[in-house]
Write a protein that holds these residues in place. Structure first.
Motif, PDB file in Angstrom:
ATOM      1  N   VAL A 238      72.492  11.687  39.921  1.00 43.79           N
ATOM      2  CA  VAL A 238      71.464  11.813  38.893  1.00 43.79           C
ATOM      3  C   VAL A 238      72.020  11.320  37.559  1.00 43.79           C
ATOM      4  CG1 VAL A 238      70.316  13.745  40.049  1.00 43.79           C
ATOM      5  CG2 VAL A 238      72.039  14.214  38.292  1.00 43.79           C
ATOM      6  N   ASN A 239      71.128  11.153  36.600  1.00 43.86           N
ATOM      7  CA  ASN A 239      71.509  10.703  35.272  1.00 43.86           C
ATOM      8  C   ASN A 239      72.333  11.800  34.577  1.00 43.86           C
ATOM      9  OD1 ASN A 239      71.294  10.250  32.360  1.00 43.86           O
ATOM     10  ND2 ASN A 239      69.778   8.685  32.896  1.00 43.86           N
ATOM     11  N   PRO A 240      73.444  11.431  33.921  1.00 34.73           N
ATOM     12  CA  PRO A 240      74.240  12.429  33.201  1.00 34.73           C
ATOM     13  C   PRO A 240      73.442  13.210  32.150  1.00 34.73           C
ATOM     14  CG  PRO A 240      75.456  10.372  33.367  1.00 34.73           C
ATOM     15  CD  PRO A 240      74.068  10.109  33.893  1.00 34.73           C
ATOM     16  N   ASN A 241      72.427  12.574  31.560  1.00 37.04           N
ATOM     17  CA  ASN A 241      71.604  13.289  30.571  1.00 37.04           C
ATOM     18  C   ASN A 241      70.873  14.472  31.209  1.00 37.04           C
ATOM     19  OD1 ASN A 241      72.308  11.558  28.474  1.00 37.04           O
ATOM     20  ND2 ASN A 241      70.615  10.162  28.927  1.00 37.04           N
ATOM     21  N   THR A 242      70.511  14.334  32.475  1.00 34.34           N
ATOM     22  CA  THR A 242      69.841  15.414  33.200  1.00 34.34           C
ATOM     23  C   THR A 242      70.795  16.592  33.358  1.00 34.34           C
ATOM     24  OG1 THR A 242      68.485  13.820  34.399  1.00 34.34           O
ATOM     25  CG2 THR A 242      68.680  16.012  35.369  1.00 34.34           C
ATOM     26  N   VAL A 243      72.030  16.304  33.741  1.00 40.10           N
ATOM     27  CA  VAL A 243      73.041  17.351  33.908  1.00 40.10           C
ATOM     28  C   VAL A 243      73.353  17.984  32.552  1.00 40.10           C
ATOM     29  CG1 VAL A 243      75.405  17.854  34.641  1.00 40.10           C
ATOM     30  CG2 VAL A 243      74.013  16.236  35.952  1.00 40.10           C
ATOM     31  N   GLN A 244      73.470  17.151  31.518  1.00 38.62           N
ATOM     32  CA  GLN A 244      73.763  17.667  30.184  1.00 38.62           C
ATOM     33  C   GLN A 244      72.674  18.631  29.721  1.00 38.62           C
ATOM     34  OE1 GLN A 244      76.555  17.249  28.258  1.00 38.62           O
ATOM     35  NE2 GLN A 244      75.594  18.802  26.998  1.00 38.62           N
ATOM     36  N   LYS A 245      71.426  18.300  30.009  1.00 40.56           N
ATOM     37  CA  LYS A 245      70.299  19.172  29.636  1.00 40.56           C
ATOM     38  C   LYS A 245      70.415  20.520  30.351  1.00 40.56           C
ATOM     39  CE  LYS A 245      65.257  19.118  29.248  1.00 40.56           C
ATOM     40  NZ  LYS A 245      64.042  18.325  29.436  1.00 40.56           N
ATOM     41  N   ALA A 246      70.766  20.491  31.616  1.00 37.65           N
ATOM     42  CA  ALA A 246      70.929  21.732  32.385  1.00 37.65           C
ATOM     43  C   ALA A 246      72.094  22.551  31.829  1.00 37.65           C
ATOM     44  CB  ALA A 246      71.161  21.415  33.860  1.00 37.65           C
ATOM     45  N   TYR A 247      73.211  21.906  31.558  1.00 38.54           N
ATOM     46  CA  TYR A 247      74.383  22.600  31.028  1.00 38.54           C
ATOM     47  C   TYR A 247      74.069  23.232  29.671  1.00 38.54           C
ATOM     48  CZ  TYR A 247      77.807  20.929  34.520  1.00 38.54           C
ATOM     49  OH  TYR A 247      78.529  20.694  35.662  1.00 38.54           O
ATOM     50  N   ARG A 248      73.356  22.500  28.846  1.00 33.86           N
ATOM     51  CA  ARG A 248      72.989  23.017  27.524  1.00 33.86           C
ATOM     52  C   ARG A 248      72.135  24.283  27.671  1.00 33.86           C
ATOM     53  NH1 ARG A 248      69.940  18.815  25.198  1.00 33.86           N
ATOM     54  NH2 ARG A 248      71.586  17.523  25.991  1.00 33.86           N
ATOM     55  N   GLU A 249      71.170  24.233  28.588  1.00 34.97           N
ATOM     56  CA  GLU A 249      70.299  25.383  28.809  1.00 34.97           C
ATOM     57  C   GLU A 249      71.087  26.567  29.376  1.00 34.97           C
ATOM     58  OE1 GLU A 249      67.098  27.872  28.782  1.00 34.97           O
ATOM     59  OE2 GLU A 249      67.286  25.926  27.787  1.00 34.97           O
ATOM     60  N   LEU A 250      72.016  26.299  30.277  1.00 35.82           N
ATOM     61  CA  LEU A 250      72.845  27.366  30.829  1.00 35.82           C
ATOM     62  C   LEU A 250      73.714  28.005  29.744  1.00 35.82           C
ATOM     63  CD1 LEU A 250      73.656  25.645  34.193  1.00 35.82           C
ATOM     64  CD2 LEU A 250      72.649  27.925  33.992  1.00 35.82           C
ATOM     65  N   GLU A 251      74.129  27.204  28.776  1.00 33.46           N
ATOM     66  CA  GLU A 251      74.901  27.752  27.659  1.00 33.46           C
ATOM     67  C   GLU A 251      74.005  28.610  26.758  1.00 33.46           C
ATOM     68  OE1 GLU A 251      78.158  26.228  24.395  1.00 33.46           O
ATOM     69  OE2 GLU A 251      77.675  24.960  26.111  1.00 33.46           O
ATOM     70  N   VAL A 252      72.782  28.149  26.519  1.00 30.77           N
ATOM     71  CA  VAL A 252      71.829  28.929  25.720  1.00 30.77           C
ATOM     72  C   VAL A 252      71.555  30.273  26.396  1.00 30.77           C
ATOM     73  CG1 VAL A 252      69.404  29.026  24.980  1.00 30.77           C
ATOM     74  CG2 VAL A 252      70.743  26.957  24.581  1.00 30.77           C
ATOM     75  N   ARG A 253      71.452  30.257  27.722  1.00 28.12           N
ATOM     76  CA  ARG A 253      71.189  31.491  28.482  1.00 28.12           C
ATOM     77  C   ARG A 253      72.438  32.348  28.657  1.00 28.12           C
ATOM     78  NH1 ARG A 253      67.233  29.506  33.436  1.00 28.12           N
ATOM     79  NH2 ARG A 253      65.760  28.346  32.126  1.00 28.12           N
ATOM     80  N   LYS A 254      73.549  31.879  28.114  1.00 25.84           N
ATOM     81  CA  LYS A 254      74.831  32.598  28.128  1.00 25.84           C
ATOM     82  C   LYS A 254      75.482  32.674  29.512  1.00 25.84           C
ATOM     83  CE  LYS A 254      74.296  34.562  23.798  1.00 25.84           C
ATOM     84  NZ  LYS A 254      74.432  33.478  22.897  1.00 25.84           N
ATOM     85  N   TYR A 255      75.169  31.711  30.386  1.00 27.60           N
ATOM     86  CA  TYR A 255      75.848  31.620  31.671  1.00 27.60           C
ATOM     87  C   TYR A 255      77.092  30.740  31.577  1.00 27.60           C
ATOM     88  CZ  TYR A 255      72.073  33.907  34.225  1.00 27.60           C
ATOM     89  OH  TYR A 255      71.170  34.825  34.694  1.00 27.60           O
ATOM     90  N   PHE A 256      77.118  29.835  30.617  1.00 29.70           N
ATOM     91  CA  PHE A 256      78.243  28.925  30.398  1.00 29.70           C
ATOM     92  C   PHE A 256      78.764  29.124  28.985  1.00 29.70           C
ATOM     93  CE2 PHE A 256      77.266  24.921  33.207  1.00 29.70           C
ATOM     94  CZ  PHE A 256      77.215  25.700  34.340  1.00 29.70           C
ATOM     95  N   TYR A 257      80.026  28.781  28.806  1.00 33.47           N
ATOM     96  CA  TYR A 257      80.559  28.587  27.464  1.00 33.47           C
ATOM     97  C   TYR A 257      81.419  27.339  27.518  1.00 33.47           C
ATOM     98  CZ  TYR A 257      85.011  30.647  29.034  1.00 33.47           C
ATOM     99  OH  TYR A 257      86.177  30.911  29.702  1.00 33.47           O
ATOM    100  N   THR A 258      81.564  26.685  26.383  1.00 35.30           N
ATOM    101  CA  THR A 258      82.306  25.427  26.326  1.00 35.30           C
ATOM    102  C   THR A 258      83.525  25.588  25.436  1.00 35.30           C
ATOM    103  OG1 THR A 258      80.283  24.165  26.666  1.00 35.30           O
ATOM    104  CG2 THR A 258      82.149  22.972  25.731  1.00 35.30           C
ATOM    105  N   VAL A 259      84.645  25.057  25.895  1.00 35.44           N
ATOM    106  CA  VAL A 259      85.860  24.989  25.100  1.00 35.44           C
ATOM    107  C   VAL A 259      86.086  23.507  24.806  1.00 35.44           C
ATOM    108  CG1 VAL A 259      88.346  25.430  25.040  1.00 35.44           C
ATOM    109  CG2 VAL A 259      86.813  27.033  26.224  1.00 35.44           C
ATOM    110  N   VAL A 260      86.059  23.161  23.535  1.00 36.88           N
ATOM    111  CA  VAL A 260      86.193  21.765  23.140  1.00 36.88           C
ATOM    112  C   VAL A 260      87.486  21.183  23.718  1.00 36.88           C
ATOM    113  CG1 VAL A 260      86.372  20.181  21.183  1.00 36.88           C
ATOM    114  CG2 VAL A 260      84.867  22.166  21.038  1.00 36.88           C
ATOM    115  N   GLY A 261      87.343  20.062  24.371  1.00 41.65           N
ATOM    116  CA  GLY A 261      88.485  19.371  24.955  1.00 41.65           C
ATOM    117  C   GLY A 261      88.884  19.880  26.329  1.00 41.65           C
TER     118      GLY A 261
END
Length: 123
Positions: free
Chosen positions: A47-70
């Motif tokens: 799938v398009n990476p933008n599709t995955v990025q949208k899902a990841y962003r939403e999962l972070e908003v829902r507090k299922y994911f967190y991101t560590v820069v780098g």
């Protein structure tokens, strides 16, 4: 691991969210587990990476994911919403009362719950 149905009317990014949510809730993915990079996931799902990025962003908003820069994205421990949990326990309590009223004993009810929990472990 993931079930993406390209013919499904549900958008792909929502299917990705559903899959991650299912894996987290079932315990197959635990707190602080690293998730695949956007590029790797997009390549794996074709799938398009933008599709995955949208899902990841939403999962972070829902507090299922967190991101560590780098370092990437990781599974977080979703905050327990006290009122939501209380509402679920109230529903469960009402269901148990109904089952007891209809003649089921507590051992049968507990056995059913244990069976259901075991089925989640297999998914």
């Amino acid at each position: 691991m993931f079930k993406i149905d390209m013919k499904n009317r549900k958008p792909i990014y929502e299917q990705i969210i559903d899959n991650f949510t299912r894996l987290i809730i079932s315990g197959q993915l635990g707190e602080n587990d690293r998730v695949p990079s956007v590029r790797d996931m997009a390549r794996e799902l074709s799938v398009n990476p933008n599709t995955v990025q949208k899902a990841y962003r939403e999962l972070e908003v829902r507090k299922y994911f967190y991101t560590v820069v780098g370092q990437g994205s990781f599974i977080s421990s979703p905050p327990e919403e006290a009122s939501e949990i209380a509402a679920l326990f109230e529903k469960l309590q009402n269901i148990v009362r109904e089952l007891v009223f209809r003649g089921k004993n507590i051992d049968e009810i507990i056995g059913f719950i244990e069976t259901a929990e075991g089925q989640n472990d297999k998914n």
